[in-house]
Enzyme design. Structure first.
Site, PDB file in Angstrom:
ATOM      1  N   ASP B  10      77.390 -95.138 -77.646  1.00 25.06           N
ATOM      2  CA  ASP B  10      78.169 -95.401 -79.077  1.00 25.06           C
ATOM      3  C   ASP B  10      76.767 -95.117 -79.932  1.00 25.06           C
ATOM      4  O   ASP B  10      75.710 -94.825 -79.471  1.00 25.06           O
ATOM      5  CB  ASP B  10      78.244 -97.056 -79.290  1.00 25.06           C
ATOM      6  CG  ASP B  10      78.516 -97.408 -80.635  1.00 25.06           C
ATOM      7  OD1 ASP B  10      79.136 -96.905 -81.564  1.00 25.06           O
ATOM      8  OD2 ASP B  10      78.406 -98.801 -80.730  1.00 25.06           O
ATOM      9  N   SER B  11      76.906 -94.950 -81.315  1.00 28.38           N
ATOM     10  CA  SER B  11      75.982 -94.791 -82.269  1.00 28.38           C
ATOM     11  C   SER B  11      75.150 -95.786 -82.249  1.00 28.38           C
ATOM     12  O   SER B  11      74.032 -95.846 -82.674  1.00 28.38           O
ATOM     13  CB  SER B  11      76.507 -94.402 -83.706  1.00 28.38           C
ATOM     14  OG  SER B  11      77.438 -95.446 -84.097  1.00 28.38           O
ATOM     15  N   CYS B  73      82.627 -95.611 -79.484  1.00 30.15           N
ATOM     16  CA  CYS B  73      82.254 -95.429 -80.906  1.00 30.15           C
ATOM     17  C   CYS B  73      83.446 -94.960 -81.828  1.00 30.15           C
ATOM     18  O   CYS B  73      83.971 -93.690 -81.344  1.00 30.15           O
ATOM     19  CB  CYS B  73      81.121 -94.574 -81.058  1.00 30.15           C
ATOM     20  SG  CYS B  73      80.718 -93.840 -82.722  1.00 30.15           S
ATOM     21  N   GLU B 150      76.233-108.158 -87.292  1.00 31.72           N
ATOM     22  CA  GLU B 150      74.867-108.018 -87.141  1.00 31.72           C
ATOM     23  C   GLU B 150      74.154-109.177 -87.549  1.00 31.72           C
ATOM     24  O   GLU B 150      72.850-109.180 -87.057  1.00 31.72           O
ATOM     25  CB  GLU B 150      74.350-106.768 -87.602  1.00 31.72           C
ATOM     26  CG  GLU B 150      75.247-105.512 -87.055  1.00 31.72           C
ATOM     27  CD  GLU B 150      74.805-104.084 -87.066  1.00 31.72           C
ATOM     28  OE1 GLU B 150      73.761-103.824 -87.884  1.00 31.72           O
ATOM     29  OE2 GLU B 150      75.016-103.097 -86.181  1.00 31.72           O
ATOM     30  N   CYS B 183      87.126-101.285 -84.759  1.00 33.46           N
ATOM     31  CA  CYS B 183      85.629-100.991 -84.613  1.00 33.46           C
ATOM     32  C   CYS B 183      85.090-102.005 -83.621  1.00 33.46           C
ATOM     33  O   CYS B 183      85.446-103.018 -83.131  1.00 33.46           O
ATOM     34  CB  CYS B 183      85.132-101.561 -86.009  1.00 33.46           C
ATOM     35  SG  CYS B 183      83.358-101.630 -86.132  1.00 33.46           S
ATOM     36  N   HIS B 185      82.485-103.550 -83.053  1.00 31.56           N
ATOM     37  CA  HIS B 185      81.620-104.794 -83.450  1.00 31.56           C
ATOM     38  C   HIS B 185      82.943-105.698 -83.550  1.00 31.56           C
ATOM     39  O   HIS B 185      82.520-107.105 -83.334  1.00 31.56           O
ATOM     40  CB  HIS B 185      81.055-104.852 -84.776  1.00 31.56           C
ATOM     41  CG  HIS B 185      79.940-103.931 -84.989  1.00 31.56           C
ATOM     42  ND1 HIS B 185      79.724-102.699 -84.729  1.00 31.56           N
ATOM     43  CD2 HIS B 185      78.856-104.610 -85.534  1.00 31.56           C
ATOM     44  CE1 HIS B 185      78.319-102.399 -84.906  1.00 31.56           C
ATOM     45  NE2 HIS B 185      77.850-103.477 -85.318  1.00 31.56           N
TER      46      HIS B 185
END
Lengths: 267, 267
Positions: B10-11, B73, B150, B183, B185
């Site tokens: 993943d990035s 990703c 995050e 996504c 996340h």
């Protein structure tokens, strides 16, 4: 003196708040704005990489004829100002010293609170500049404020809630006389920061890095035409999407941006 | 068959939700996770640049002995899957096809809603994959969700408010049978998405790309040891700060990360 040319650099759009503050103070100038949007965020990159990027951008602005450069980017100011000054032969103004000096003028040796991004807080650049002048600084990372501003939620209930949480956390550990907005996105939130401080019982004054930096730049051009002339012209360059720059840029500048030129600075 | 080695790329950190979903499904494997954190976000970069970065990362994981690569990703999957598949000689699983197929299995030819980042929405990769299977897709950009996750605000009133705003806007234009979390996340927000949908009167099922991708990977290792063995081992590489990776990585993996190795892939 003929119309000065002022180069303004940021990794993104935030620096346009500095350009907006500059327009009435040095209204006769020609402004060249460069947003290195393809390589943002600078905050997560190494000092060496940030210095290389910032120097490339500064040289571009000098080659376009700038008489003075404004580094309207907290990360580049914190981590690369000496390298930029060494690389160009025109005066270079960063965003950190002016706002810290403005705070110290209003409240010498006082306690201040600095709101900034996580990367800026981790650099402790504000803390060091404050301590050098005898100010006692608390730094508070506010990572959600940039995405909220970029979403356009400037005076939005969610942004109010987030700001209240951050300020409550900060005010639990300090009683500042001044709150420094240590990110070029934050001037758009200045009225909300002030309202929230009052709601939380703080009388701290809000000091905006865009205004303080613009005032510093003004001192370099004492013979500039008066603010009523509104003769400023500007051109914008972005290293990434020109469309996104026009849309977000207009929000930050609070002025429509007709033309943005794409610039390739390499990867 | 000896323990398989599975490379996960993943990035950033988000792909760790895919790794977390994989651990119980292919528990006997050795996992190598690479987060190209120095060069994130990929979303704002050109297709050529993203493909170059992703191919470099994929080759690194293949050289470390991976029997299969998971491109955890969305941006790299959307923009560089053919280039990655051409560059390595092991099977490559992306995050988009599995979740779209899972949606179509549960609700063939139905209307679906895809929540994703602005960059993923602009690529229309989900729309194209959905249309190829006969699903009618609405894509909704949710730019605040990644920064909220995050920040660690997983089940936070502010996150609830933001999610409610995004879902209300989306449900004003569609009546989905399934909501796809586009996504890596977002799996951390899956319970909140489901609660919010019910509050808004939607009975849509929430389909998590991490679970769907992990299930796809499992089909490649049918002889894997049973899930009770919990024999998985893993090593992590990050191209940026190892400390940040450990802190955020533990949140995404919901498991402490003892050791992260720094990797320099160039700029």
């Amino acid at each position: 003196m003929s119309s000065p040319i002022i180069g303004v650099f940021d990794s993104g759009f935030g620096g346009l708040t500095v350009l907006r503050a500059l327009l009435p103070l040095v209204p006769g100038a020609h402004y060249i704005y460069l947003g290195d949007t393809a390589r943002l965020p600078y905050g997560s990159k190494s000092q060496t990489t940030i210095a290389r990027y910032a120097v490339e951008s500064a040289r571009f602005l000098e080659e376009r004829g700038s008489d003075l450069l404004v580094i309207a980017c907290n990360t580049a100011t914190a981590l690369a100002l000496p390298e930029i000054r060494a690389a160009v032969s025109v005066p270079v103004v960063g965003v950190i010293e002016p706002v810290v000096r403005a705070a110290n003028l209003q409240h010498p040796s006082a306690e201040v609170l600095v709101l900034a991004t996580t990367a800026t807080v981790q650099s402790h650049a504000y803390l060091q500049h404050c301590e050098a002048l005898g100010l006692r600084a608390t730094e508070k990372a506010c990572p959600l404020l940039v995405p909220l501003v970029e979403e356009g939620w400037i005076d939005h209930p969610v942004t109010r809630d987030v700001l209240r949480i951050y300020l409550e956390e900060a005010l639990a550990t300090c009683s500042p006389k001044a709150v420094l907005l240590g990110c070029t996105h934050y001037p758009l939130l200045a009225p909300l920061v002030e309202t929230t401080l009052r709601e939380l019982g703080s009388q701290a004054v809000v000091i905006d890095s865009a205004q303080a930096t613009a005032a510093e730049v003004e001192t370099h051009f004492p013979t500039s035409t008066p603010s009523s002339s509104d003769a400023a012209t500007f051109e914008c360059f972005a290293t990434d999407s020109v469309e996104k720059f026009q849309r977000l840029g207009s929000l930050f500048l609070q002025h429509s941006i007709d033309q943005v030129q794409h610039l390739d600075l390499g990867g």
